[in-house]
Write an enzyme that holds these catalytic residues in place. Structure first.
Site, PDB file in Angstrom:
ATOM      1  N   GLY A  18       0.848  -1.250   0.061  1.00 16.23           N
ATOM      2  CA  GLY A  18      -0.182  -0.147   0.001  1.00 16.23           C
ATOM      3  C   GLY A  18       1.091   1.143   0.291  1.00 16.23           C
ATOM      4  O   GLY A  18       2.295   1.161  -0.720  1.00 16.23           O
ATOM      5  N   GLY A  20       2.424   2.692   2.442  1.00 13.72           N
ATOM      6  CA  GLY A  20       3.542   2.205   3.130  1.00 13.72           C
ATOM      7  C   GLY A  20       4.933   2.218   2.504  1.00 13.72           C
ATOM      8  O   GLY A  20       6.258   2.258   1.753  1.00 13.72           O
ATOM      9  N   SER A 141      -5.459  10.849   7.337  1.00 15.53           N
ATOM     10  CA  SER A 141      -6.160  11.023   6.272  1.00 15.53           C
ATOM     11  C   SER A 141      -7.227  11.839   6.097  1.00 15.53           C
ATOM     12  O   SER A 141      -8.033  13.021   6.853  1.00 15.53           O
ATOM     13  CB  SER A 141      -6.829   9.656   6.938  1.00 15.53           C
ATOM     14  OG  SER A 141      -8.270   9.496   5.704  1.00 15.53           O
ATOM     15  N   TYR A 154     -12.102   4.727  13.445  1.00 18.26           N
ATOM     16  CA  TYR A 154     -10.670   5.252  12.331  1.00 18.26           C
ATOM     17  C   TYR A 154     -10.709   6.511  12.119  1.00 18.26           C
ATOM     18  O   TYR A 154      -9.740   6.840  12.815  1.00 18.26           O
ATOM     19  CB  TYR A 154     -11.265   4.779  12.006  1.00 18.26           C
ATOM     20  CG  TYR A 154     -10.223   5.353   9.932  1.00 18.26           C
ATOM     21  CD1 TYR A 154      -8.864   4.314  10.137  1.00 18.26           C
ATOM     22  CD2 TYR A 154     -10.866   6.075   8.943  1.00 18.26           C
ATOM     23  CE1 TYR A 154      -7.976   4.739   9.208  1.00 18.26           C
ATOM     24  CE2 TYR A 154      -9.492   5.848   8.323  1.00 18.26           C
ATOM     25  CZ  TYR A 154      -8.321   5.677   8.350  1.00 18.26           C
ATOM     26  OH  TYR A 154      -7.917   5.838   7.583  1.00 18.26           O
TER      27      TYR A 154
END
Length: 264
Positions: A18, A20, A141, A154
């Site tokens: 992903g 990272g 995010s 989240y």
């Protein structure tokens, strides 16, 4: 642009796939010595092989440890005593109704998404300050600004990351160490691909239709109206790690495809 990252030592947590992985690859391509991290030795070894294949001459090493725990953090600290660049990328997500989120879920998300970055920053920032150069990034995010109804726990952690990032930037003012947060929007990571596939199966539609429906119903403010690629997110992150971003600190920078309906 020369980002002047050659031989800078970088650690990217949660970097076997992903966003990272894309950041690790981008840093390696700029000549940084990159430490990749994942929970399982097998996935770390596969990531190292992939990086060496995709970035000839890459300076990379790996540490298998669960960076969401204090024990895992200590494993990394013992193997990697100091770094010039820290990318707090590790994070988990899970769509779940608020009324089904247990106390254990709240704690699990907070430890993985918030406390992990706190632990790593607390360990590595003093050395950066002593050397008068360093870069710390929190991969937050857009959900930290627009809390998603389907995963409030989240969103809470992503808002918390913004507070930690800004506060740490103030703590490290005038030291040569910058601290910033990157706010990706919907991004086509492996986890999101699996999510889309399961959504399509449940609804009896194609993956393409499931993606279109997602942006119509769940992210209607998106201007991009598609998932970003991990590489598109990594481009901003890698730039912020470079010498040219020396005047950018304490900032929350969006690479969200225009999802956040705000000019600030």
């Amino acid at each position: 642009m020369n980002l002047e990252l050659r031989n800078r030592r970088a650690l990217v947590t949660g970097s076997t796939q992903g966003i990272g992985f894309a950041i690790a690859r981008g840093l390696a391509a700029e000549g940084a010595h990159v430490v990749v991290n994942g929970r399982k030795a097998e996935s770390v070894e596969k990531t190292l092989a992939r990086l060496r294949a995709e970035v000839p001459g890459a300076q990379v090493e790996g540490v298998a440890a669960d960076a969401s725990t204090a024990e895992g953090a200590q494993t990394l600290f013992s193997r990697v005593p100091s770094v010039d660049i820290l990318v707090n990328n590790l994070g988990i997500f899970e769509p779940k109704s608020f009324f089904e989120i247990t106390d254990a879920d709240w704690m699990r998300f907070f430890e993985a998404n918030v406390l992990s970055g706190v632990r790593f920053s607390r360990h590595y920032a003093p050395g950066m300050r002593e050397r008068a150069w360093g870069r710390i990034l929190f991969i937050s995010s857009e959900s930290g600004l627009q809390i998603p109804q389907e995963m409030i726990h989240y969103g809470m952690t992503k808002t918390a990351q913004l507070s930690v990032s800004r506060g740490l930037a103030i703590e490290l003012a005038q030291t040569g160490v910058t601290v910033n947060a990157v706010l990706p929007g919907p991004t086509r990571t492996e986890g999101v691909q699996d999510f889309l596939a399961s959504l399509a199966r449940a609804q009896g539609v194609t993956v393409e239709q499931a993606e279109a429906d997602f942006f119509k119903s769940a992210r209607p403010t998106s201007l991009l109206r598609r998932f970003a690629t991990p590489e598109e997110v990594a481009n901003l992150a890698v730039y912020l790690c470079g010498a040219g971003a020396s005047a950018t600190t304490g900032a929350a920078l969006r690479v969200d495809g225009g999802v956040v309906n705000s000019i600030s």
